[in-house]
Design an enzyme around this catalytic site. Sequence first.
Site, PDB file in Angstrom:
ATOM      1  N   LYS A   1       1.967   4.407 -11.416  1.00  0.00           N
ATOM      2  CA  LYS A   1       0.883   3.449 -11.157  1.00  0.00           C
ATOM      3  C   LYS A   1       0.620   2.586 -12.398  1.00  0.00           C
ATOM      4  O   LYS A   1       0.268   1.415 -12.285  1.00  0.00           O
ATOM      5  CB  LYS A   1      -0.375   4.186 -10.700  1.00  0.00           C
TER       6      LYS A   1
ATOM      7  N   TYR B   1       3.739  10.475 -10.708  1.00  0.00           N
ATOM      8  CA  TYR B   1       2.816   9.607  -9.968  1.00  0.00           C
ATOM      9  C   TYR B   1       1.988   8.715 -10.899  1.00  0.00           C
ATOM     10  O   TYR B   1       1.945   7.488 -10.735  1.00  0.00           O
ATOM     11  CB  TYR B   1       1.880  10.460  -9.105  1.00  0.00           C
TER      12      TYR B   1
ATOM     13  N   ASN C   1       0.813  -1.226   0.000  1.00  0.00           N
ATOM     14  CA  ASN C   1       0.000   0.000   0.000  1.00  0.00           C
ATOM     15  C   ASN C   1       0.843   1.271   0.000  1.00  0.00           C
ATOM     16  O   ASN C   1       0.382   2.305  -0.497  1.00  0.00           O
ATOM     17  CB  ASN C   1      -0.923  -0.041   1.231  1.00  0.00           C
TER      18      ASN C   1
END
Length: 241
Positions: free
Chosen positions: A168, A164, A88
Amino acid sequence: MSEQTIALVTGANKGIGYEIAAGLGAFGWRVGVGARDRERRETAVAKLRAAGVDAFGVPLDVTDDASVAGAARLIEESAGRLDVLVNNAGITGDGAQAPTSVDLATVRAAVETNVLGVIRVTNALLPLLRRSASPRIVNMSSGVGSLTRQTTPGGETGPISAAYTPSKTFLNAVTVQYAKELRDTGILINAACPGYCATDLNGFRGVRTPEQGAAIAIRLSTLPDDGPTGGFFDDEGVVPW
Ligand code: NAP
Protein backbone atom coordinates in the site's frame (compact mmCIF):
# COMPACT_ATOMS: atom_id res chain seq x y z
CA MET A 1 -22.07 10.57 -26.42
CA SER A 2 -24.18 9.41 -23.49
CA GLU A 3 -24.57 11.92 -20.66
CA GLN A 4 -24.70 9.12 -18.12
CA THR A 5 -21.51 8.89 -16.08
CA ILE A 6 -19.67 5.60 -16.65
CA ALA A 7 -17.66 4.04 -13.82
CA LEU A 8 -15.64 0.88 -13.34
CA VAL A 9 -14.96 -0.55 -9.88
CA THR A 10 -12.43 -3.37 -9.62
CA GLY A 11 -13.10 -6.10 -7.08
CA ALA A 12 -16.73 -5.00 -6.93
CA ASN A 13 -18.32 -8.38 -6.25
CA LYS A 14 -18.12 -8.02 -2.47
CA GLY A 15 -16.90 -5.96 0.47
CA ILE A 16 -16.03 -2.30 0.05
CA GLY A 17 -15.94 -2.56 -3.77
CA TYR A 18 -19.54 -3.74 -3.90
CA GLU A 19 -20.61 -0.80 -1.73
CA ILE A 20 -18.68 1.64 -3.92
CA ALA A 21 -20.54 0.26 -6.95
CA ALA A 22 -23.86 0.60 -5.09
CA GLY A 23 -23.05 4.16 -4.01
CA LEU A 24 -21.99 5.32 -7.48
CA GLY A 25 -25.00 3.55 -8.97
CA ALA A 26 -27.29 5.48 -6.62
CA PHE A 27 -26.24 8.66 -8.48
CA GLY A 28 -27.78 7.15 -11.62
CA TRP A 29 -24.37 6.25 -13.00
CA ARG A 30 -23.73 3.20 -15.19
CA VAL A 31 -21.38 1.01 -13.14
CA GLY A 32 -19.10 -1.75 -14.39
CA VAL A 33 -18.70 -4.48 -11.78
CA GLY A 34 -15.13 -5.67 -12.29
CA ALA A 35 -14.78 -9.18 -10.89
CA ARG A 36 -12.75 -12.25 -11.79
CA ASP A 37 -15.20 -14.99 -10.84
CA ARG A 38 -18.20 -15.33 -13.14
CA GLU A 39 -20.67 -16.54 -10.55
CA ARG A 40 -19.68 -13.95 -7.93
CA ARG A 41 -19.77 -11.23 -10.61
CA GLU A 42 -23.22 -12.20 -11.90
CA THR A 43 -24.62 -12.46 -8.39
CA ALA A 44 -23.35 -8.96 -7.54
CA VAL A 45 -24.68 -7.49 -10.79
CA ALA A 46 -28.10 -9.06 -10.18
CA LYS A 47 -28.18 -7.72 -6.61
CA LEU A 48 -27.19 -4.22 -7.75
CA ARG A 49 -29.77 -4.25 -10.53
CA ALA A 50 -32.44 -5.37 -8.07
CA ALA A 51 -31.49 -2.29 -6.04
CA GLY A 52 -32.04 -0.09 -9.11
CA VAL A 53 -28.39 0.28 -10.18
CA ASP A 54 -27.54 0.34 -13.89
CA ALA A 55 -24.83 -2.28 -13.35
CA PHE A 56 -23.02 -4.42 -15.89
CA GLY A 57 -20.53 -7.21 -15.40
CA VAL A 58 -16.90 -6.76 -16.44
CA PRO A 59 -14.82 -9.96 -16.33
CA LEU A 60 -11.59 -8.73 -14.77
CA ASP A 61 -8.57 -10.29 -13.12
CA VAL A 62 -6.25 -7.37 -12.40
CA THR A 63 -3.19 -9.64 -12.46
CA ASP A 64 -3.83 -10.84 -16.01
CA ASP A 65 -2.87 -8.72 -19.04
CA ALA A 66 -5.36 -10.42 -21.38
CA SER A 67 -8.20 -10.11 -18.90
CA VAL A 68 -7.50 -6.40 -18.36
CA ALA A 69 -7.28 -5.78 -22.12
CA GLY A 70 -10.61 -7.60 -22.51
CA ALA A 71 -12.20 -5.40 -19.84
CA ALA A 72 -11.02 -2.25 -21.63
CA ARG A 73 -12.43 -3.58 -24.92
CA LEU A 74 -15.77 -4.39 -23.31
CA ILE A 75 -16.09 -0.87 -21.87
CA GLU A 76 -15.02 0.73 -25.14
CA GLU A 77 -17.62 -1.28 -27.07
CA SER A 78 -20.45 -0.80 -24.58
CA ALA A 79 -19.84 2.76 -23.37
CA GLY A 80 -17.21 4.37 -25.61
CA ARG A 81 -15.45 6.07 -22.70
CA LEU A 82 -14.84 5.85 -18.96
CA ASP A 83 -15.40 8.69 -16.49
CA VAL A 84 -14.41 7.10 -13.20
CA LEU A 85 -12.05 4.23 -12.38
CA VAL A 86 -11.92 2.90 -8.83
CA ASN A 87 -8.96 0.57 -8.34
CA ASN A 88 -10.35 -1.26 -5.33
CA ALA A 89 -9.32 -4.92 -5.84
CA GLY A 90 -6.79 -5.96 -3.24
CA ILE A 91 -5.42 -8.89 -1.25
CA THR A 92 -3.47 -9.19 1.98
CA GLY A 93 -1.42 -12.16 0.82
CA ASP A 94 -1.47 -15.43 2.71
CA GLY A 95 0.69 -16.54 5.57
CA ALA A 96 3.11 -14.94 7.99
CA GLN A 97 4.29 -11.51 6.94
CA ALA A 98 7.12 -10.75 9.39
CA PRO A 99 9.96 -9.49 7.19
CA THR A 100 12.50 -11.95 8.64
CA SER A 101 10.43 -14.99 7.75
CA VAL A 102 8.09 -13.93 4.96
CA ASP A 103 7.85 -16.09 1.87
CA LEU A 104 8.79 -14.00 -1.18
CA ALA A 105 5.81 -15.46 -3.00
CA THR A 106 3.56 -13.72 -0.47
CA VAL A 107 5.24 -10.37 -1.10
CA ARG A 108 5.14 -10.92 -4.85
CA ALA A 109 1.42 -11.76 -4.80
CA ALA A 110 0.52 -8.67 -2.77
CA VAL A 111 2.53 -6.40 -5.07
CA GLU A 112 1.18 -8.11 -8.19
CA THR A 113 -2.43 -7.41 -7.22
CA ASN A 114 -2.23 -4.25 -5.11
CA VAL A 115 0.33 -2.33 -7.16
CA LEU A 116 0.99 -3.85 -10.57
CA GLY A 117 -2.72 -4.62 -10.91
CA VAL A 118 -3.51 -0.94 -10.43
CA ILE A 119 -0.91 0.15 -12.99
CA ARG A 120 -2.06 -2.50 -15.46
CA VAL A 121 -5.76 -1.56 -15.16
CA THR A 122 -5.13 2.19 -15.12
CA ASN A 123 -2.94 2.16 -18.22
CA ALA A 124 -5.36 -0.06 -20.14
CA LEU A 125 -8.23 2.28 -19.33
CA LEU A 126 -6.46 5.63 -19.69
CA PRO A 127 -7.37 6.01 -23.38
CA LEU A 128 -11.04 5.71 -22.40
CA LEU A 129 -10.63 8.03 -19.39
CA ARG A 130 -9.03 10.65 -21.64
CA ARG A 131 -12.33 10.79 -23.56
CA SER A 132 -14.18 11.90 -20.41
CA ALA A 133 -14.88 15.55 -19.60
CA SER A 134 -13.99 15.02 -15.89
CA PRO A 135 -11.99 11.82 -15.43
CA ARG A 136 -11.34 10.57 -11.90
CA ILE A 137 -9.19 7.70 -10.64
CA VAL A 138 -9.35 6.44 -7.06
CA ASN A 139 -6.76 3.98 -5.75
CA MET A 140 -7.96 2.10 -2.68
CA SER A 141 -4.99 2.19 -0.39
CA SER A 142 -4.84 1.84 3.39
CA GLY A 143 -3.76 4.01 6.27
CA VAL A 144 -1.38 1.20 7.26
CA GLY A 145 0.66 2.15 4.20
CA SER A 146 1.41 5.56 5.70
CA LEU A 147 5.15 5.71 6.51
CA THR A 148 4.48 8.72 8.72
CA ARG A 149 2.04 6.76 10.86
CA GLN A 150 4.34 3.72 10.94
CA THR A 151 7.27 5.79 12.20
CA THR A 152 5.32 7.92 14.67
CA PRO A 153 5.62 6.49 18.20
CA GLY A 154 2.20 5.23 19.21
CA GLY A 155 0.93 5.65 15.65
CA GLU A 156 -1.78 3.35 14.34
CA THR A 157 0.16 0.97 12.10
CA GLY A 158 -1.55 -2.42 12.03
CA PRO A 159 0.39 -5.67 12.38
CA ILE A 160 3.99 -6.17 11.20
CA SER A 161 3.65 -6.91 7.52
CA ALA A 162 6.30 -7.17 4.83
CA ALA A 163 3.77 -7.82 2.07
CA TYR A 164 0.42 -6.08 2.45
CA THR A 165 1.53 -2.91 4.25
CA PRO A 166 4.48 -2.06 1.97
CA SER A 167 2.31 -2.84 -1.06
CA LYS A 168 0.00 0.00 0.00
CA THR A 169 3.00 2.32 0.59
CA PHE A 170 4.14 1.40 -2.92
CA LEU A 171 0.66 2.10 -4.26
CA ASN A 172 0.67 5.53 -2.59
CA ALA A 173 4.01 6.32 -4.23
CA VAL A 174 2.71 5.21 -7.62
CA THR A 175 -0.40 7.38 -7.16
CA VAL A 176 1.81 10.45 -6.67
CA GLN A 177 3.78 9.65 -9.84
CA TYR A 178 0.57 9.34 -11.88
CA ALA A 179 -0.66 12.66 -10.51
CA LYS A 180 2.61 14.31 -11.53
CA GLU A 181 2.48 12.94 -15.07
CA LEU A 182 -1.25 13.64 -15.53
CA ARG A 183 -1.27 17.03 -13.81
CA ASP A 184 -2.37 19.05 -16.84
CA THR A 185 -4.79 16.53 -18.30
CA GLY A 186 -7.84 17.13 -16.10
CA ILE A 187 -7.50 13.59 -14.72
CA LEU A 188 -7.61 13.66 -10.91
CA ILE A 189 -6.03 10.65 -9.21
CA ASN A 190 -6.02 10.12 -5.46
CA ALA A 191 -5.46 7.40 -2.88
CA ALA A 192 -8.16 6.52 -0.35
CA CYS A 193 -8.16 4.88 3.05
CA PRO A 194 -11.50 3.25 3.92
CA GLY A 195 -10.72 2.66 7.61
CA TYR A 196 -10.86 -0.74 9.26
CA CYS A 197 -13.97 -2.37 7.77
CA ALA A 198 -15.50 -5.77 8.42
CA THR A 199 -14.87 -7.74 5.21
CA ASP A 200 -13.42 -11.06 4.04
CA LEU A 201 -10.02 -9.35 3.88
CA ASN A 202 -9.69 -9.34 7.68
CA GLY A 203 -12.05 -12.17 8.69
CA PHE A 204 -14.74 -9.54 9.30
CA ARG A 205 -12.82 -8.16 12.30
CA GLY A 206 -13.05 -4.55 11.08
CA VAL A 207 -15.04 -2.08 13.15
CA ARG A 208 -16.61 -0.13 10.28
CA THR A 209 -19.13 -1.34 7.73
CA PRO A 210 -18.09 -1.81 4.09
CA GLU A 211 -20.58 0.94 3.27
CA GLN A 212 -18.72 3.33 5.57
CA GLY A 213 -15.46 2.27 3.93
CA ALA A 214 -16.90 3.03 0.49
CA ALA A 215 -17.73 6.65 1.36
CA ILE A 216 -14.26 8.13 0.79
CA ALA A 217 -13.90 6.41 -2.60
CA ILE A 218 -17.30 7.74 -3.61
CA ARG A 219 -16.29 11.24 -2.53
CA LEU A 220 -13.04 11.09 -4.52
CA SER A 221 -14.98 9.77 -7.53
CA THR A 222 -17.14 12.88 -7.52
CA LEU A 223 -14.49 15.58 -7.04
CA PRO A 224 -15.09 18.87 -8.83
CA ASP A 225 -12.70 19.82 -11.65
CA ASP A 226 -10.67 22.00 -9.26
CA GLY A 227 -10.42 19.19 -6.71
CA PRO A 228 -7.18 17.73 -5.40
CA THR A 229 -4.93 15.28 -7.24
CA GLY A 230 -2.02 13.23 -5.93
CA GLY A 231 -3.45 13.19 -2.40
CA PHE A 232 -4.26 10.57 0.23
CA PHE A 233 -7.59 10.91 2.02
CA ASP A 234 -9.92 9.26 4.48
CA ASP A 235 -13.23 10.40 5.95
CA GLU A 236 -11.40 12.76 8.31
CA GLY A 237 -9.43 14.51 5.56
CA VAL A 238 -5.77 14.23 4.53
CA VAL A 239 -3.86 11.08 5.55
CA PRO A 240 -0.11 11.67 5.99
CA TRP A 241 2.06 9.78 3.47
P1 NAP B 1 -12.59 -8.10 0.18
O1 NAP B 1 -13.96 -8.17 0.75
O2 NAP B 1 -11.66 -9.25 0.35
O3 NAP B 1 -12.71 -7.72 -1.36
C1 NAP B 1 -11.59 -7.70 -2.19
C2 NAP B 1 -12.08 -7.67 -3.62
O4 NAP B 1 -10.94 -7.66 -4.50
C3 NAP B 1 -12.91 -8.91 -3.99
O5 NAP B 1 -13.93 -8.53 -4.86
C4 NAP B 1 -11.89 -9.77 -4.70
O6 NAP B 1 -12.46 -10.69 -5.62
C5 NAP B 1 -11.12 -8.69 -5.45
N1 NAP B 1 -9.87 -9.17 -6.00
C6 NAP B 1 -8.80 -9.70 -5.36
N2 NAP B 1 -7.85 -10.05 -6.25
C7 NAP B 1 -8.34 -9.74 -7.48
C8 NAP B 1 -7.85 -9.86 -8.79
N3 NAP B 1 -6.65 -10.43 -9.04
N4 NAP B 1 -8.61 -9.43 -9.83
C9 NAP B 1 -9.83 -8.89 -9.59
N5 NAP B 1 -10.37 -8.75 -8.37
C10 NAP B 1 -9.63 -9.19 -7.33
O7 NAP B 1 -11.77 -6.86 0.78
P2 NAP B 1 -12.18 -5.35 1.10
O8 NAP B 1 -11.90 -5.13 2.54
O9 NAP B 1 -13.49 -5.01 0.52
O10 NAP B 1 -10.99 -4.59 0.32
C11 NAP B 1 -11.20 -3.69 -0.75
C12 NAP B 1 -9.98 -2.78 -0.81
O11 NAP B 1 -9.91 -1.98 0.39
C13 NAP B 1 -8.63 -3.50 -0.89
O12 NAP B 1 -7.77 -2.83 -1.77
C14 NAP B 1 -8.11 -3.42 0.52
O13 NAP B 1 -6.69 -3.50 0.60
C15 NAP B 1 -8.62 -2.05 0.94
N6 NAP B 1 -8.68 -1.85 2.38
C16 NAP B 1 -9.52 -2.58 3.15
C17 NAP B 1 -9.56 -2.36 4.52
C18 NAP B 1 -10.49 -3.12 5.43
O14 NAP B 1 -10.44 -2.88 6.64
N7 NAP B 1 -11.33 -4.02 4.91
C19 NAP B 1 -8.73 -1.40 5.10
C20 NAP B 1 -7.88 -0.67 4.29
C21 NAP B 1 -7.87 -0.91 2.93
P3 NAP B 1 -12.73 -12.25 -5.23
O15 NAP B 1 -14.06 -12.31 -4.56
O16 NAP B 1 -12.69 -12.93 -6.56
O17 NAP B 1 -11.60 -12.69 -4.32
